[in-house]
Every structure is written in structure tokens, then in C-alpha cells.
Design a protein around this motif. Structure first.
Motif, PDB file in Angstrom:
ATOM      1  N   TYR A   1       1.008  -1.300   0.053  1.00  0.00           N
ATOM      2  CA  TYR A   1      -0.211  -0.020   0.013  1.00  0.00           C
ATOM      3  C   TYR A   1       0.976   1.257   0.002  1.00  0.00           C
ATOM      4  CZ  TYR A   1      -3.881  -2.894   0.674  1.00  0.00           C
ATOM      5  OH  TYR A   1      -5.024  -3.821   0.699  1.00  0.00           O
ATOM      6  N   GLN A   2       2.127   1.046   0.678  1.00  0.00           N
ATOM      7  CA  GLN A   2       2.843   2.362   0.604  1.00  0.00           C
ATOM      8  C   GLN A   2       3.527   2.630  -0.659  1.00  0.00           C
ATOM      9  OE1 GLN A   2       5.735   1.266   3.847  1.00  0.00           O
ATOM     10  NE2 GLN A   2       4.753   2.902   5.286  1.00  0.00           N
ATOM     11  N   LYS A   3       3.735   1.348  -1.513  1.00  0.00           N
ATOM     12  CA  LYS A   3       4.449   1.465  -2.808  1.00  0.00           C
ATOM     13  C   LYS A   3       3.338   2.187  -3.890  1.00  0.00           C
ATOM     14  CE  LYS A   3       7.874  -1.776  -2.432  1.00  0.00           C
ATOM     15  NZ  LYS A   3       8.333  -3.218  -2.833  1.00  0.00           N
ATOM     16  N   LEU A   4       2.154   1.787  -3.516  1.00  0.00           N
ATOM     17  CA  LEU A   4       0.972   2.233  -4.373  1.00  0.00           C
ATOM     18  C   LEU A   4       0.883   3.670  -4.000  1.00  0.00           C
ATOM     19  CD1 LEU A   4      -1.295   1.549  -6.378  1.00  0.00           C
ATOM     20  CD2 LEU A   4      -2.767   1.019  -4.379  1.00  0.00           C
ATOM     21  N   ALA A   5       0.807   4.299  -2.717  1.00  0.00           N
ATOM     22  CA  ALA A   5       0.436   5.736  -2.517  1.00  0.00           C
ATOM     23  C   ALA A   5       1.667   6.286  -3.166  1.00  0.00           C
ATOM     24  CB  ALA A   5       0.405   5.636  -0.840  1.00  0.00           C
ATOM     25  N   SER A   6       2.975   5.774  -3.045  1.00  0.00           N
ATOM     26  CA  SER A   6       4.114   6.501  -3.762  1.00  0.00           C
ATOM     27  C   SER A   6       3.895   6.687  -5.202  1.00  0.00           C
ATOM     28  CB  SER A   6       5.452   5.725  -3.333  1.00  0.00           C
ATOM     29  OG  SER A   6       6.349   6.154  -3.915  1.00  0.00           O
ATOM     30  N   ASN A   7       3.269   5.700  -5.860  1.00  0.00           N
ATOM     31  CA  ASN A   7       2.741   5.706  -7.268  1.00  0.00           C
ATOM     32  C   ASN A   7       2.267   7.234  -7.493  1.00  0.00           C
ATOM     33  OD1 ASN A   7       4.368   3.630  -7.972  1.00  0.00           O
ATOM     34  ND2 ASN A   7       2.615   2.318  -8.232  1.00  0.00           N
ATOM     35  N   PHE A   8       1.316   7.363  -6.703  1.00  0.00           N
ATOM     36  CA  PHE A   8       0.300   8.432  -7.018  1.00  0.00           C
ATOM     37  C   PHE A   8       0.995   9.778  -6.532  1.00  0.00           C
ATOM     38  CE2 PHE A   8      -3.224   5.030  -6.512  1.00  0.00           C
ATOM     39  CZ  PHE A   8      -3.683   5.131  -7.508  1.00  0.00           C
ATOM     40  N   GLU A   9       2.128   9.642  -5.598  1.00  0.00           N
ATOM     41  CA  GLU A   9       2.741  10.971  -5.159  1.00  0.00           C
ATOM     42  C   GLU A   9       3.696  11.267  -6.720  1.00  0.00           C
ATOM     43  OE1 GLU A   9       4.918  10.054  -1.651  1.00  0.00           O
ATOM     44  OE2 GLU A   9       2.970  10.086  -0.589  1.00  0.00           O
ATOM     45  N   ILE A  10       4.331  10.344  -7.213  1.00  0.00           N
ATOM     46  CA  ILE A  10       4.851  10.432  -8.508  1.00  0.00           C
ATOM     47  C   ILE A  10       4.128  10.788  -9.487  1.00  0.00           C
ATOM     48  CG2 ILE A  10       6.347   9.203 -10.171  1.00  0.00           C
ATOM     49  CD1 ILE A  10       7.204   7.233  -7.943  1.00  0.00           C
ATOM     50  N   ILE A  11       3.034  10.452  -9.739  1.00  0.00           N
ATOM     51  CA  ILE A  11       1.961  10.907 -11.007  1.00  0.00           C
ATOM     52  C   ILE A  11       1.499  12.195 -10.683  1.00  0.00           C
ATOM     53  CG2 ILE A  11      -0.078  10.164 -12.068  1.00  0.00           C
ATOM     54  CD1 ILE A  11       0.797   7.304 -11.735  1.00  0.00           C
ATOM     55  N   GLN A  12       1.120  12.813  -9.501  1.00  0.00           N
ATOM     56  CA  GLN A  12       0.172  13.831  -9.324  1.00  0.00           C
ATOM     57  C   GLN A  12       0.953  15.096  -9.897  1.00  0.00           C
ATOM     58  OE1 GLN A  12      -2.920  13.717  -7.592  1.00  0.00           O
ATOM     59  NE2 GLN A  12      -2.853  15.767  -8.641  1.00  0.00           N
ATOM     60  N   PRO A  13       2.107  15.370  -9.692  1.00  0.00           N
ATOM     61  CA  PRO A  13       2.629  16.490 -10.453  1.00  0.00           C
ATOM     62  C   PRO A  13       2.320  16.524 -11.933  1.00  0.00           C
ATOM     63  CG  PRO A  13       4.339  15.676  -8.791  1.00  0.00           C
ATOM     64  CD  PRO A  13       3.182  14.698  -8.949  1.00  0.00           C
ATOM     65  N   TYR A  14       2.397  15.445 -12.464  1.00  0.00           N
ATOM     66  CA  TYR A  14       2.315  15.371 -13.917  1.00  0.00           C
ATOM     67  C   TYR A  14       0.709  15.589 -14.198  1.00  0.00           C
ATOM     68  CZ  TYR A  14       6.785  13.522 -13.974  1.00  0.00           C
ATOM     69  OH  TYR A  14       8.473  13.251 -14.083  1.00  0.00           O
ATOM     70  N   LEU A  15       0.017  15.002 -13.304  1.00  0.00           N
ATOM     71  CA  LEU A  15      -1.575  15.171 -13.659  1.00  0.00           C
ATOM     72  C   LEU A  15      -1.895  16.828 -13.489  1.00  0.00           C
ATOM     73  CD1 LEU A  15      -2.946  12.132 -11.827  1.00  0.00           C
ATOM     74  CD2 LEU A  15      -2.903  12.551 -14.330  1.00  0.00           C
ATOM     75  N   ASP A  16      -1.084  17.474 -12.556  1.00  0.00           N
ATOM     76  CA  ASP A  16      -1.456  18.869 -12.278  1.00  0.00           C
ATOM     77  C   ASP A  16      -1.001  19.592 -13.427  1.00  0.00           C
ATOM     78  OD1 ASP A  16      -2.595  18.162  -9.673  1.00  0.00           O
ATOM     79  OD2 ASP A  16      -0.504  18.747  -8.615  1.00  0.00           O
ATOM     80  N   LYS A  17       0.385  19.323 -14.212  1.00  0.00           N
ATOM     81  CA  LYS A  17       0.727  19.948 -15.250  1.00  0.00           C
ATOM     82  C   LYS A  17      -0.261  19.908 -16.624  1.00  0.00           C
ATOM     83  CE  LYS A  17       4.489  21.236 -17.936  1.00  0.00           C
ATOM     84  NZ  LYS A  17       3.724  22.344 -18.608  1.00  0.00           N
ATOM     85  N   LEU A  18      -0.719  18.805 -16.700  1.00  0.00           N
ATOM     86  CA  LEU A  18      -1.740  18.448 -17.750  1.00  0.00           C
ATOM     87  C   LEU A  18      -2.801  19.361 -17.497  1.00  0.00           C
ATOM     88  CD1 LEU A  18      -1.914  14.580 -18.139  1.00  0.00           C
ATOM     89  CD2 LEU A  18      -1.004  16.323 -19.682  1.00  0.00           C
ATOM     90  N   ASP A  19      -3.439  19.718 -16.385  1.00  0.00           N
ATOM     91  CA  ASP A  19      -4.622  20.467 -15.873  1.00  0.00           C
ATOM     92  C   ASP A  19      -4.327  22.042 -16.385  1.00  0.00           C
ATOM     93  OD1 ASP A  19      -6.119  18.369 -14.939  1.00  0.00           O
ATOM     94  OD2 ASP A  19      -5.766  18.955 -12.949  1.00  0.00           O
ATOM     95  N   THR A  20      -2.918  22.383 -15.838  1.00  0.00           N
ATOM     96  CA  THR A  20      -2.583  23.664 -16.191  1.00  0.00           C
ATOM     97  C   THR A  20      -2.309  23.891 -17.619  1.00  0.00           C
ATOM     98  OG1 THR A  20      -1.404  23.774 -14.309  1.00  0.00           O
ATOM     99  CG2 THR A  20      -0.631  25.239 -15.860  1.00  0.00           C
ATOM    100  N   ASP A  21      -1.794  22.676 -18.514  1.00  0.00           N
ATOM    101  CA  ASP A  21      -1.520  23.121 -19.931  1.00  0.00           C
ATOM    102  C   ASP A  21      -2.913  23.132 -20.688  1.00  0.00           C
ATOM    103  OD1 ASP A  21       1.222  22.939 -19.421  1.00  0.00           O
ATOM    104  OD2 ASP A  21       1.395  20.880 -20.213  1.00  0.00           O
TER     105      ASP A  21
END
Length: 97
Positions: free
Chosen positions: A23-43
Motif C-alpha cells: 500500500y505504501q508503494k501504491l501511494a508512492s506511485n500516486f505521489e509520483i504521478i500527481q505533479p504530471y496530472l497537475d501540469k496537464l490540468d494547467t496546460d
């Protein structure tokens, strides 16, 4: 966004049993992905903003061209020798007249 590439833990997601470490690794995946999702929203917001500006400018150009054509038509009715050629108002009298 960090330029350091971080590896996702997806290669380990099939390991059973699903324990706390998983579960910690899964949460870590989301932490890695979140900035890219935020950038997509901004773009996407910036692209929509540019599209709206382009649409506004296009509409203003169409209005300008329609107004210019109306003015040329009115003046032509009064025998003013002008016309629109290549999107420019030009004098249609021949030299020497």
C-alpha cells in the motif's frame, strides 16, 4: 515538477499478499504521478485560454471585414471609386482620369 525520474512500483503490484508495504508503494506511485496530472490540468487551461483569445480575435476580424465591406458598398453607391482588393481598400480610378 522534479526532473529526476522516479520509478513506479508497478512491477511489484502483483505480489501477494497485499501487505502494508504494498500500500505504501501504491501511494508512492500516486505521489509520483500527481505533479504530471497537475501540469496537464494547467496546460489544458492555457490551451483553452489561447483558443478563446483566438476565437475572439477571429470574430473581431470578421466584424471588421464586414464593416469595411459595408462602407465600401455605401461609398460605391455614391460613385466613389473604391473597392476591396486583397483585403485592402483601393482607389479604382484609372490614372489620368
Amino acid at each position: 515538477m522534479d526532473n529526476d525520474k522516479q520509478a513506479l512500483a508497478t512491477d511489484e503490484l502483483t505480489i501477494l499478499p497485499l501487505n502494508h508495504n504494498w500500500y505504501q508503494k501504491l501511494a508512492s506511485n500516486f505521489e509520483i504521478i500527481q505533479p504530471y496530472l497537475d501540469k496537464l490540468d494547467t496546460d489544458e487551461f492555457e490551451i483553452n485560454d489561447l483558443k478563446n483569445k483566438f476565437d475572439d480575435i477571429s470574430e473581431k476580424i470578421n466584424i471588421y471585414e464586414a464593416n469595411m465591406q459595408a462602407i465600401v458598398n455605401i461609398l460605391s453607391n455614391y460613385d466613389v471609386p473604391i473597392a476591396i482588393v486583397d483585403s485592402k481598400v483601393v482607389d479604382t480610378t484609372k490614372e489620368g482620369e
